[in-house]
Design an enzyme around this catalytic site. Structure first.
Site, PDB file in Angstrom:
ATOM      1  N   SER A 135      42.600 -67.416 -74.682  1.00  0.00           N
ATOM      2  CA  SER A 135      42.718 -68.721 -74.033  1.00  0.00           C
ATOM      3  C   SER A 135      42.712 -69.813 -75.085  1.00  0.00           C
ATOM      4  O   SER A 135      42.116 -69.658 -76.163  1.00  0.00           O
ATOM      5  CB  SER A 135      41.535 -68.934 -73.073  1.00  0.00           C
ATOM      6  OG  SER A 135      41.503 -70.267 -72.596  1.00  0.00           O
ATOM      7  N   TYR A 148      32.792 -68.727 -69.954  1.00  0.00           N
ATOM      8  CA  TYR A 148      34.192 -68.318 -70.063  1.00  0.00           C
ATOM      9  C   TYR A 148      34.760 -68.711 -71.420  1.00  0.00           C
ATOM     10  O   TYR A 148      35.391 -67.900 -72.113  1.00  0.00           O
ATOM     11  CB  TYR A 148      35.009 -68.945 -68.942  1.00  0.00           C
ATOM     12  CG  TYR A 148      36.488 -68.625 -69.016  1.00  0.00           C
ATOM     13  CD1 TYR A 148      36.982 -67.449 -68.463  1.00  0.00           C
ATOM     14  CD2 TYR A 148      37.383 -69.494 -69.635  1.00  0.00           C
ATOM     15  CE1 TYR A 148      38.337 -67.142 -68.531  1.00  0.00           C
ATOM     16  CE2 TYR A 148      38.734 -69.197 -69.702  1.00  0.00           C
ATOM     17  CZ  TYR A 148      39.213 -68.023 -69.150  1.00  0.00           C
ATOM     18  OH  TYR A 148      40.558 -67.727 -69.226  1.00  0.00           O
TER      19      TYR A 148
END
Length: 240
Positions: A135, A148
């Site tokens: 990400s 996350y």
């Protein structure tokens, strides 16, 4: 990697980025296997793409990960691409009463599961490629998804080492680095304003054709090439 004539396992391949990868790899004349917890969702993908092979599997469970590998080794020993895509995102604060349980779930799914799968699937003599979905938040975290963001920073670091470690095995390691996209990751409607998955998929396939091993799009490209000062400024701007 060659974009056609592969046999590919995509974890979390029934929704979001995983579904986009599933559709495009099928279009490129590959055999695609997807796994997920919900049989009904897998069946929906199967109805749309009859060639896809599905397997019900809860990747948060160690025994299910082992069973998945054993099933592949027995029934699809020619599998040559593993795509570690499955992940969960929770909008939490360290002050939440359920923070610890939430944290464990994210670490289990986003870190333990793909590392375990990687250690299992590199035992396949046919394996030529591992693709890990990280990400843009690996570079500059978003405090509303603190765990996350941290898991993706961990996974990127691991992916860099893995690329070096698997050179001797002639296994290519590709990192897919998405920005925020219009998916239901983290909750329905949270990312509606962000770019479409289809635009992202189109871009990363062009990069694969160019032989790149770090695949970016939009803001994730900016973050990959940013200086430390740029990343600090970006973090401060997001949280001002």
């Amino acid at each position: 990697m060659n974009l056609s004539n592969n046999k590919i396992l995509i974890t979390g391949g029934a929704s979001g980025i995983g579904l986009g990868l599933t559709e495009r790899f099928i279009q490129e004349n590959n055999t695609v296997i997807i796994c997920g917890r919900r049989e009904s969702v897998l069946n929906e993908v199967k109805a749309k793409f009859p060639s896809v092979i599905t397997k019900v599997c809860d990747l948060s469970l160690e025994e299910d990960r082992i069973a998945l590998y054993q099933w592949i080794a027995q029934n699809h020993p020619d599998l040559n691409v593993l795509i570690n895509n499955a992940g969960i995102q929770k909008w939490v604060s360290v002050t939440d009463a359920d923070f610890y349980e939430s944290m464990k779930a994210e670490i289990n799914t986003n870190i333990e599961a793909p590392l375990h799968l990687t250690s299992l699937f590199i035992q396949l003599k046919s394996l030529t490629t591992v693709m890990n979905v990280t990400s843009g938040l690996a570079f500059s975290p978003f405090a509303k998804v603190p765990v996350y963001s941290a898991t993706k920073a961990f996974f990127r670091s691991f992916t860099l080492s893995l690329r070096h470690l698997l050179k001797a095995e002639n296994i290519e390691v590709v990192e897919i680095i998405p920005p925020a996209l219009n998916t239901d990751l983290g909750g329905v409607g949270l990312h509606d304003a962000h770019p479409s998955v289809s635009s992202f998929i189109e871009s990363i396939f062009e990069q694969l054709k160019e032989g790149k091993t770090e695949l970016t799009f939009g803001t994730s490209e900016t973050r990959l090439n940013a200086s430390a000062e740029d990343l600090r400024n970006h973090f401060n701007a997001m949280h001002s």
